[in-house]
Design a protein around this motif. Sequence first.
Motif, mmCIF file in Angstrom:
data_model
loop_
_atom_site.group_PDB
_atom_site.id
_atom_site.type_symbol
_atom_site.label_atom_id
_atom_site.label_comp_id
_atom_site.label_asym_id
_atom_site.label_seq_id
_atom_site.Cartn_x
_atom_site.Cartn_y
_atom_site.Cartn_z
ATOM 1 N N GLN A 187 58.038 49.251 41.386
ATOM 2 C CA GLN A 187 58.626 49.846 40.852
ATOM 3 C C GLN A 187 58.274 51.497 41.492
ATOM 4 O O GLN A 187 59.115 51.962 42.039
ATOM 5 C CB GLN A 187 58.832 50.992 39.757
ATOM 6 N N LYS A 188 56.942 51.983 41.540
ATOM 7 C CA LYS A 188 56.390 53.129 41.880
ATOM 8 C C LYS A 188 55.422 52.503 43.246
ATOM 9 O O LYS A 188 54.059 53.177 42.926
ATOM 10 C CB LYS A 188 56.006 54.081 40.915
ATOM 11 N N THR A 189 55.851 52.397 44.608
ATOM 12 C CA THR A 189 55.153 52.178 45.441
ATOM 13 C C THR A 189 53.719 53.332 46.050
ATOM 14 O O THR A 189 52.745 53.123 46.033
ATOM 15 C CB THR A 189 55.885 51.725 46.738
ATOM 16 N N ASP A 190 53.756 54.023 45.564
ATOM 17 C CA ASP A 190 52.583 54.598 46.443
ATOM 18 C C ASP A 190 51.391 55.232 45.279
ATOM 19 O O ASP A 190 50.875 55.847 45.044
ATOM 20 C CB ASP A 190 53.546 56.733 46.396
ATOM 21 N N PRO A 229 48.501 57.020 28.898
ATOM 22 C CA PRO A 229 48.626 57.181 30.242
ATOM 23 C C PRO A 229 47.649 56.280 31.156
ATOM 24 O O PRO A 229 46.712 55.685 30.959
ATOM 25 C CB PRO A 229 48.408 58.657 30.381
ATOM 26 N N CYS A 230 47.433 55.440 32.183
ATOM 27 C CA CYS A 230 46.858 54.911 32.530
ATOM 28 C C CYS A 230 47.151 54.995 34.223
ATOM 29 O O CYS A 230 47.975 55.522 34.733
ATOM 30 C CB CYS A 230 47.485 52.717 32.409
ATOM 31 N N SER A 231 46.532 53.910 34.929
ATOM 32 C CA SER A 231 46.253 53.784 36.478
ATOM 33 C C SER A 231 48.275 53.653 37.498
ATOM 34 O O SER A 231 48.399 53.247 37.776
ATOM 35 C CB SER A 231 45.155 52.870 37.368
ATOM 36 N N GLY A 232 48.719 52.553 36.198
ATOM 37 C CA GLY A 232 50.078 51.902 36.482
ATOM 38 C C GLY A 232 49.896 51.025 38.181
ATOM 39 O O GLY A 232 50.824 50.788 38.247
ATOM 40 N N LEU A 233 48.751 50.296 37.789
ATOM 41 C CA LEU A 233 48.451 49.448 39.244
ATOM 42 C C LEU A 233 49.759 48.243 38.739
ATOM 43 O O LEU A 233 49.568 47.029 39.860
ATOM 44 C CB LEU A 233 47.595 48.937 39.425
ATOM 45 N N GLY A 234 49.987 48.308 37.631
ATOM 46 C CA GLY A 234 51.034 46.014 36.912
ATOM 47 C C GLY A 234 52.659 47.296 37.515
ATOM 48 O O GLY A 234 52.888 45.870 37.550
ATOM 49 N N GLN A 245 51.905 64.168 51.491
ATOM 50 C CA GLN A 245 51.292 65.652 51.713
ATOM 51 C C GLN A 245 52.034 66.281 51.011
ATOM 52 O O GLN A 245 51.107 67.347 50.108
ATOM 53 C CB GLN A 245 52.138 66.261 53.231
ATOM 54 N N GLU A 246 52.629 66.670 50.148
ATOM 55 C CA GLU A 246 53.088 67.105 48.417
ATOM 56 C C GLU A 246 52.580 66.564 47.610
ATOM 57 O O GLU A 246 52.612 67.603 46.363
ATOM 58 C CB GLU A 246 54.237 68.210 48.300
ATOM 59 N N GLU A 247 52.355 65.198 47.288
ATOM 60 C CA GLU A 247 51.789 64.261 46.330
ATOM 61 C C GLU A 247 53.238 64.650 45.063
ATOM 62 O O GLU A 247 52.855 63.751 44.144
ATOM 63 C CB GLU A 247 51.198 64.763 46.329
ATOM 64 N N GLU A 248 54.035 64.078 45.471
ATOM 65 C CA GLU A 248 55.551 63.272 44.683
ATOM 66 C C GLU A 248 55.386 62.081 44.083
ATOM 67 O O GLU A 248 54.879 61.258 45.512
ATOM 68 C CB GLU A 248 56.339 64.548 45.192
ATOM 69 N N TYR A 249 55.839 61.701 43.444
ATOM 70 C CA TYR A 249 55.409 60.982 43.112
ATOM 71 C C TYR A 249 57.137 59.967 44.027
ATOM 72 O O TYR A 249 58.371 60.588 43.314
ATOM 73 C CB TYR A 249 56.314 60.246 41.326
ATOM 74 N N SER A 250 57.116 58.659 44.504
ATOM 75 C CA SER A 250 57.818 58.258 45.294
ATOM 76 C C SER A 250 59.744 58.358 44.287
ATOM 77 O O SER A 250 60.366 58.565 45.341
ATOM 78 C CB SER A 250 58.281 57.322 45.700
ATOM 79 N N HIS A 251 58.841 57.991 43.717
ATOM 80 C CA HIS A 251 60.770 57.797 42.305
ATOM 81 C C HIS A 251 61.537 58.638 43.044
ATOM 82 O O HIS A 251 63.209 59.092 42.654
ATOM 83 C CB HIS A 251 60.567 56.534 41.499
ATOM 84 N N ILE A 252 60.234 59.508 41.721
ATOM 85 C CA ILE A 252 61.039 60.818 41.476
ATOM 86 C C ILE A 252 61.793 61.844 43.536
ATOM 87 O O ILE A 252 62.755 62.216 43.176
ATOM 88 C CB ILE A 252 60.553 62.017 41.578
ATOM 89 N N ALA A 253 60.955 61.950 43.824
ATOM 90 C CA ALA A 253 61.620 62.400 45.641
ATOM 91 C C ALA A 253 62.982 61.424 45.846
ATOM 92 O O ALA A 253 63.433 62.427 46.237
ATOM 93 C CB ALA A 253 60.338 62.261 46.535
ATOM 94 N N LEU A 254 62.989 60.589 46.100
ATOM 95 C CA LEU A 254 64.220 59.486 46.118
ATOM 96 C C LEU A 254 64.921 59.350 45.480
ATOM 97 O O LEU A 254 66.658 59.874 46.077
ATOM 98 C CB LEU A 254 63.469 58.529 46.411
ATOM 99 N N ARG A 255 64.659 60.027 44.013
ATOM 100 C CA ARG A 255 66.602 59.880 43.574
ATOM 101 C C ARG A 255 66.694 61.692 43.083
ATOM 102 O O ARG A 255 68.332 61.911 43.705
ATOM 103 C CB ARG A 255 65.869 59.770 41.842
ATOM 104 N N ASN A 256 65.996 62.397 43.630
ATOM 105 C CA ASN A 256 66.051 63.992 44.075
ATOM 106 C C ASN A 256 67.283 64.248 44.646
ATOM 107 O O ASN A 256 68.240 64.831 45.069
ATOM 108 C CB ASN A 256 65.034 65.345 43.649
ATOM 109 N N THR A 257 66.537 63.366 45.955
ATOM 110 C CA THR A 257 67.048 63.362 47.752
ATOM 111 C C THR A 257 69.069 62.388 47.219
ATOM 112 O O THR A 257 69.298 63.279 47.857
ATOM 113 C CB THR A 257 65.962 62.999 48.368
ATOM 114 N N LEU A 258 68.289 61.752 47.359
ATOM 115 C CA LEU A 258 69.747 60.696 46.704
ATOM 116 C C LEU A 258 71.131 62.111 46.195
ATOM 117 O O LEU A 258 71.908 61.905 46.479
ATOM 118 C CB LEU A 258 70.060 59.140 45.716
#
Length: 451
Positions: free
Chosen positions: A345-348, A336-341, A20-33
């Motif tokens: 690591q960054k599922t979202d 900076p790129c689409s990161g599709l490779g 909903q808030e469009e945070e990057y998954s690795h950042i949201a998960l790391r901050n929470t852990l």
Amino acid sequence: MTKPINSRDIILGILKEIIQEEEYSHIALRNTLDKYQYLEKQERAFITRVTEGTLEEMIKIDYILNQFSKVKVKKMKPFICNLLRISVYQILYMDSVPDSAACNEAVKIAAKRGFVNLKGFVNGVLRNIIRNRENIIFPDEKAEPDDYLSIMYSMPKWIVEKWLKTYGLEKTKIMLQSFFHEKGTVIRCNTKRISIEELEKELEKEGIVVKPAHYLNYALVISEFDTIGSIKAFQKGFFYVQDISSMLVAEVADPQKNNVIIDVCAAPGGKSLHLAEKLDGSGKVEARDLTPYKVGLIQENIEKSQLSNIIALQQDACTLDLDSVEQADILIADLPCSGLGVMNQKTDIKYKMTPEKEKQLVNLQRKILETVYQYVKKGGTLVYSTCTIDEEENIQNVKWLMERYPFQLESIDAYLPEELRSDTTKEGYLQLLPGIHQADGFFIAKLKRID
């Protein structure tokens, strides 16, 4: 008394941030852990597994929910939708969680969060899936290959269609499968501080599983650790977390003694540090990025590495720095790129990227290239790289650059292990594909500035 922590509540909070808030998954998960560091390792592992797994499988989970729910996913309240998603993930993918526990916990959470009137709905949908899991109908692989691949591998259809067109069915399938494989964490040994053998011993002393990585003898793959930050060898600056694909940039750049190197989009600084190490105390590396936060990340890593021939600078790559014109022996443009490779690591990334956003990125890449090429000395080197596998962002940008500015591709065979050499590397560029190569999806091209 502190209230007991419910892991599933934590997971729902992380998913809300990401979806909903469009945070990057690795950042949201790391901050929470980081916030819940005191939780048992097993509980933290559960939070990570369900969060990452739900995101990995989300298109497939939504497809299943739409089969068993009268209210379709798009019409559901976001909280209830995420609650059903994490519960379906536990039911279908986690043998360690009894079906009844996944269902009962979901009903309790719905009531606790004020959705008492939807308890029956949540219970009904989940029990229906539990009873009928063998009867789920998926698209036919032969009749609808793009729909089938999109749903079975939870990949947006536009990406599947693009890859099928570029790479064909067999390679596309291998790439899609690769994003679900656990691959461990790849690290680069700081050989100026410690030998690879000593680093292995240091890590094994901490109970970490260590294996040699592919292609480069100073890289390792590690697993069975809690967090990177808790590893003593990392705190001492003995290694850097970096994929093989990214390490190959410094190999291809091939820096020579006293070279001046500018890395225009450097954060968090892995490639810049690698190049500074290769200069062996000589020359100078300027690691630049756009924001104070990113420059801070680079600076932190420079301090940990104890290298003296590298500095971090704040500079917008789209704005010409007159003082840098024709100053660089080597320019690194890892843009900076689409990161599709790097979707394992960054599922979202796959949900956040769209064809329109990708076009905008191609324009940004070209805007940066038409500015920063001017920093390369005549006879100097420009290394262009991205962590994606889409041709528009890769080889098409290289061709665009060569049509307009005085650059030509230069063979990179001499800098690569034999198994990575091909017709394209002889020409001057390498496209690594996830699952096909033992590395992230990544593109590297080496161009020489001609007079």
